[in-house]
Design a protein around this motif. Structure first.
Motif, PDB file in Angstrom:
ATOM      1  N   GLN A  15      85.954  16.536  23.561  1.00 14.43           N
ATOM      2  CA  GLN A  15      86.084  15.987  24.905  1.00 14.43           C
ATOM      3  C   GLN A  15      85.856  17.033  25.992  1.00 14.43           C
ATOM      4  O   GLN A  15      85.732  16.689  27.175  1.00 14.43           O
ATOM      5  CB  GLN A  15      87.475  15.376  25.075  1.00 14.43           C
ATOM      6  CG  GLN A  15      87.727  14.178  24.181  1.00 14.43           C
ATOM      7  CD  GLN A  15      89.176  13.724  24.201  1.00 14.43           C
ATOM      8  OE1 GLN A  15      89.979  14.220  24.998  1.00 14.43           O
ATOM      9  NE2 GLN A  15      89.520  12.799  23.316  1.00 14.43           N
ATOM     10  N   GLY A  16      85.832  18.312  25.605  1.00 12.91           N
ATOM     11  CA  GLY A  16      85.598  19.382  26.563  1.00 12.91           C
ATOM     12  C   GLY A  16      86.810  19.756  27.381  1.00 12.91           C
ATOM     13  O   GLY A  16      86.665  20.401  28.437  1.00 12.91           O
ATOM     14  N   THR A  17      88.008  19.403  26.921  1.00 18.08           N
ATOM     15  CA  THR A  17      89.229  19.697  27.680  1.00 18.08           C
ATOM     16  C   THR A  17      90.005  20.901  27.145  1.00 18.08           C
ATOM     17  O   THR A  17      90.913  21.389  27.833  1.00 18.08           O
ATOM     18  CB  THR A  17      90.164  18.472  27.672  1.00 18.08           C
ATOM     19  OG1 THR A  17      90.487  18.130  26.311  1.00 18.08           O
ATOM     20  CG2 THR A  17      89.495  17.277  28.342  1.00 18.08           C
ATOM     21  N   GLU A  69      89.500  24.129  29.210  1.00 15.16           N
ATOM     22  CA  GLU A  69      89.995  23.866  30.568  1.00 15.16           C
ATOM     23  C   GLU A  69      91.518  23.926  30.617  1.00 15.16           C
ATOM     24  O   GLU A  69      92.090  24.514  31.550  1.00 15.16           O
ATOM     25  CB  GLU A  69      89.507  22.498  31.031  1.00 15.16           C
ATOM     26  CG  GLU A  69      89.948  22.138  32.443  1.00 15.16           C
ATOM     27  CD  GLU A  69      89.459  20.765  32.867  1.00 15.16           C
ATOM     28  OE1 GLU A  69      89.892  20.286  33.934  1.00 15.16           O
ATOM     29  OE2 GLU A  69      88.660  20.165  32.119  1.00 15.16           O
ATOM     30  N   TRP A 108      88.329  19.582  21.746  1.00 15.80           N
ATOM     31  CA  TRP A 108      87.088  20.361  21.846  1.00 15.80           C
ATOM     32  C   TRP A 108      85.894  19.458  22.134  1.00 15.80           C
ATOM     33  O   TRP A 108      85.052  19.766  22.983  1.00 15.80           O
ATOM     34  CB  TRP A 108      86.868  21.138  20.558  1.00 15.80           C
ATOM     35  CG  TRP A 108      85.587  21.922  20.556  1.00 15.80           C
ATOM     36  CD1 TRP A 108      84.394  21.558  19.990  1.00 15.80           C
ATOM     37  CD2 TRP A 108      85.369  23.188  21.177  1.00 15.80           C
ATOM     38  NE1 TRP A 108      83.446  22.516  20.207  1.00 15.80           N
ATOM     39  CE2 TRP A 108      84.009  23.546  20.936  1.00 15.80           C
ATOM     40  CE3 TRP A 108      86.162  24.062  21.902  1.00 15.80           C
ATOM     41  CZ2 TRP A 108      83.456  24.716  21.404  1.00 15.80           C
ATOM     42  CZ3 TRP A 108      85.612  25.241  22.361  1.00 15.80           C
ATOM     43  CH2 TRP A 108      84.276  25.550  22.110  1.00 15.80           C
TER      44      TRP A 108
END
Length: 298
Positions: free
Chosen positions: A89-91, A94, A87
């Motif tokens: 890392q923002g992945t 995606e 979360w």
């Protein structure tokens, strides 16, 4: 001068008829009032939450009491740390969207192919004799078996992914529709032909509505096959060109000996499958039951 029969016997007969009519009216009436939110929470939300809590509790007890080693069953905190890392890392979103978008698009393609195929097999005897057994065999074939030939046909790309999804989902959707059509009472079809509903008009106004329960069951099974086929393809055919999906996340965890990451991928795959069923198929199923008077409360 004519007299009205007001004897107790006649009055009792009229009362019986009135009671019978009231009873039939009550049977025909379908209650469509909304279920209170509290009742929904108690009957539909609370039981699965309790079941999940029980599983997590047993999991934590097994780890805390060292019944199993952490190399075989990771602590819940380690899985949670993997989730929070993705979360941050923002992945996370995606990765989920990569698989969900593929799965839904593949399912829609399977729907567009399986529906007319099911109608054709159900309504044309020669086609049923020729293709029916093949569809049954394809439905029982594990979808993972299509991954190697699909890779050889198309390479490591989205076309390979969609091919595996279609070969896994189309037979289930077609067979579900065939099963639903086979269960239509012949009287419905004869009545439709009498009213002029033949050909495409009959399929639209008579056959499809009458076969809807079986068709819906085939759609649910078709989605399950789509999702399972996609996960098998992502696990086996991993490539940076395909993007990181849930299946590849699971395979990366295995390659890196990251057990918390493996369990996180499994949980995410399970959550997405359940969420699609609750958000899409369950409302449609309730609508079908309500429209047929089989669901008292909504």
């Amino acid at each position: 001068m004519a007299s009205t029969d007001t004897t107790p016997k006649a009055t009792g007969k009229n009362d019986d008829l009135a009671g019978l009519e009231a009873g039939l009216d009550a049977l025909d009436a379908v209650q469509t009032h909304r279920t209170p939110v509290r009742e929904v929470l108690v009957k539909k939300v609370l039981p699965p939450l309790l079941a999940v809590s029980l599983v997590l509790l047993v999991w934590q007890i097994l780890v805390a009491t060292k019944v199993t080693e952490e190399t075989k069953l990771p602590p819940l905190s380690a899985v949670w740390d993997s989730l929070t890392d993705m979360w941050v890392q923002g992945t996370l979103l995606e990765v989920i969207w990569t698989s969900v978008s593929r799965g839904l698009l593949g399912f829609l393609l399977a729907l567009a192919i399986g529906t007319p195929l099911g109608l054709l097999v159900a309504r044309v005897k020669f086609v049923r004799a020729a293709i029916g057994p093949i569809l049954q065999g394809l439905q029982s074939l594990p979808s993972v078996a299509w991954v190697p030939p699909a890779v050889l046909w198309f390479g490591l790309n989205d076309a390979m992914m969609f091919t595996v999804i279609l070969l896994g989902a189309v037979p289930s959707i077609a067979n579900g529709l065939v099963s639903g059509i086979d269960q239509i009472p012949p009287l419905y079809l004869r009545a439709g032909r009498t009213l002029g509903a033949t050909g495409l008009r009959g399929a639209r106004h008579i056959v499809m509505p009458a076969a809807l329960p079986g068709y819906l069951a085939g759609l649910k099974q078709g989605w399950a096959f789509s999702w399972r086929s996609l996960m098998a393809a992502e696990i086996i055919a991993s490539s940076p060109d395909l993007g990181l999906g849930l299946g590849q996340l699971l395979e990366n965890g295995r390659n890196n000996i990251d057990l918390p990451g493996v369990f996180l991928a499994i949980i995410l795959i399970l959550v997405v499958g359940i969420a699609i069923d609750l958000l899409i198929f369950s409302p449609v199923e309730r609508w079908v039951l309500r429209s047929r008077g089989l669901l008292v409360k909504s």
